[in-house]
Design an enzyme around this catalytic site. Structure first.
Site, mmCIF file in Angstrom:
data_model
loop_
_atom_site.group_PDB
_atom_site.id
_atom_site.type_symbol
_atom_site.label_atom_id
_atom_site.label_comp_id
_atom_site.label_asym_id
_atom_site.label_seq_id
_atom_site.Cartn_x
_atom_site.Cartn_y
_atom_site.Cartn_z
ATOM 1 N N CYS A 129 65.555 23.966 -6.249
ATOM 2 C CA CYS A 129 66.339 22.832 -6.766
ATOM 3 C C CYS A 129 67.530 23.270 -7.611
ATOM 4 C CB CYS A 129 65.449 21.870 -7.546
ATOM 5 S SG CYS A 129 64.426 22.629 -8.802
ATOM 6 N N HIS A 253 69.231 18.446 -12.789
ATOM 7 C CA HIS A 253 69.667 19.764 -13.241
ATOM 8 C C HIS A 253 71.187 19.753 -13.392
ATOM 9 C CE1 HIS A 253 65.708 21.219 -12.716
ATOM 10 N NE2 HIS A 253 65.857 22.022 -11.685
HETATM 11 C C1 2RA Z 1 62.401 24.484 -11.744
HETATM 12 N N1 2RA Z 1 63.689 25.165 -9.819
HETATM 13 O O1 2RA Z 1 63.344 23.754 -12.057
HETATM 14 C C2 2RA Z 1 62.420 25.234 -10.473
HETATM 15 C C3 2RA Z 1 61.280 24.912 -9.582
HETATM 16 N N2 2RA Z 1 61.394 23.683 -8.878
HETATM 17 O O2 2RA Z 1 61.425 24.635 -12.440
#
Ligand code: 2RA
Length: 348
Positions: A129, A253
């Site tokens: 991700c 994110h």
């Molecule tokens: C996280 N990318 O954000 C990693 C796992 N999905 O923890």
């Protein structure tokens, strides 16, 4: 007839979003079969407006399945994805088990859609991700300007660690809300106690570590950003440095990106490319207070880009701030896009 889709890991944070996306998109599926660990078997989950009973992960669960989307831990995918392939399914796997396998394509439909057609193991991998939350924007800039280097700092939401991550942030918030904590060394850590899936408190804090420790101090997450960006973009020697950080955000994110190109770039040129790129929203008017933030981006599909600047000391480099919902484009949506593309090739 219409293809049968299996969702393996249907009850997790990504699985839940995936069922929502399947319910919103044009319905191309025959049966949608929900598969999870035996612990969750018998539960009913809503998909396409109907309650569907979850079945346990067994070999027979893949009978008649054309496509299977897996969102389970690496070791579960490593064991069960080949079982599903053996039963005739194409697997789209969101674990880390196969992403760097040279016989498994790592696919982002806006960036490298053709890679999905060559899948000697019957498996297509969905990127991590963190990589996925920026790569659609970076891919568009690369196609225009030729990328030579990425320096990335992530601001990762707790749902990247699944429902356990969300639960941990909520519990920690409850312990610190309305207090004067955050003024003395260690006061938050003492109040929070168990930090759940994170190595330090994430409420009232930032944690400069995600994933597991690998060689020379790099985290697994930082190496994923490097290796996966190289594979998706088809640039095996791309210079990539990442620092992955967990922040007290539930979902979405963010990444601060320094991207260097083969040639000189301008902000106007980058704006033009980003504004026209499928799957990207340009949100860049700082004078008007317009830039993406995770609280505004969560629940949306695109990759949002703002704060586009040309580096003051390098006319070939851009600075960008990128946000993407880590459960949607960062996981479930990308997998559904791949599944829909593969379904379109299947004989009906
Ligand atoms: C996280 N990318 O954000 C990693 C796992 N999905 O923890």
């Amino acid at each position: 007839g219409r293809p049968t889709l299996a969702v393996v890991g249907a009850t997790g944070a990504v699985g839940t979003v995936l069922l929502g996306i399947l319910s919103e998109h044009a319905d191309i599926w025959g049966e949608i079969r929900l598969i999870a660990s035996p612990r969750s078997a018998g539960r009913k989950l809503a998909v396409r407006g109907e309650q569907v009973e979850v079945v346990a992960l067994t070999e027979d669960a893949f009978d008649g399945v054309h496509l299977a989307v897996f969102d389970v831990p690496d070791e579960v995918s490593a064991r069960w994805a080949p079982v599903a392939v053996g039963k005739g399914a194409v697997v789209i796997d969101n674990s880390g088990a196969f992403r760097m396998d040279p016989d498994v394509p790592l696919v982002v439909p806006e960036v490298n859609p053709h890679a999905a057609r060559v899948r000697p193991r019957g498996i297509i991998a969905n990127p991590n991700c963190t990589t996925l939350s920026m790569i659609v924007a970076i891919g568009a800039l690369h196609a225009a300007f030729g990328l030579s280097e990425l320096v990335v700092s992530s601001y990762q939401a707790v749902s990247g660690a699944g429902q356990a991550g969300i639960d941990a942030l909520r519990e920690q918030h409850a312990r610190v809300a309305g207090t004067d904590l955050g003024t003395q060394p260690g006061d938050v850590r003492r109040a929070v106690g168990d930090t759940g899936p994170f190595p330090a408190p994430v409420a009232l804090n930032v944690v400069p570590f995600a994933g597991s420790l690998t060689e020379d101090g790099w985290s697994s997450e930082e190496l994923k950003v490097r290796n996966e960006s190289r594979k998706i973009l088809g640039l095996p020697h791309l210079k990539v440095s990442a620092t992955c950080v967990r922040v007290p955000v539930v979902t979405t994110h963010s990444l601060a990106v320094h991207a260097r190109f083969e040639n000189e770039v301008t902000v106007a040129g980058a704006h033009e490319i980003l504004a026209a790129a499928p799957g990207v929203v340009l949100c860049d008017d700082p004078a008007a207070g317009e830039y993406p933030t995770p609280a505004d981006v969560v629940g949306t599909d695109p990759t949002w880009v703002g704060r586009v600047r040309r580096s003051l000391d390098d006319p070939c480099a851009l600075e960008l701030f990128v946000c993407g919902d880590n459960l949607r484009k960062g996981a479930a949506l990308n997998a559904v896009q791949i599944a829909e593309a593969v379904a379109a090739e299947l004989p009906s």
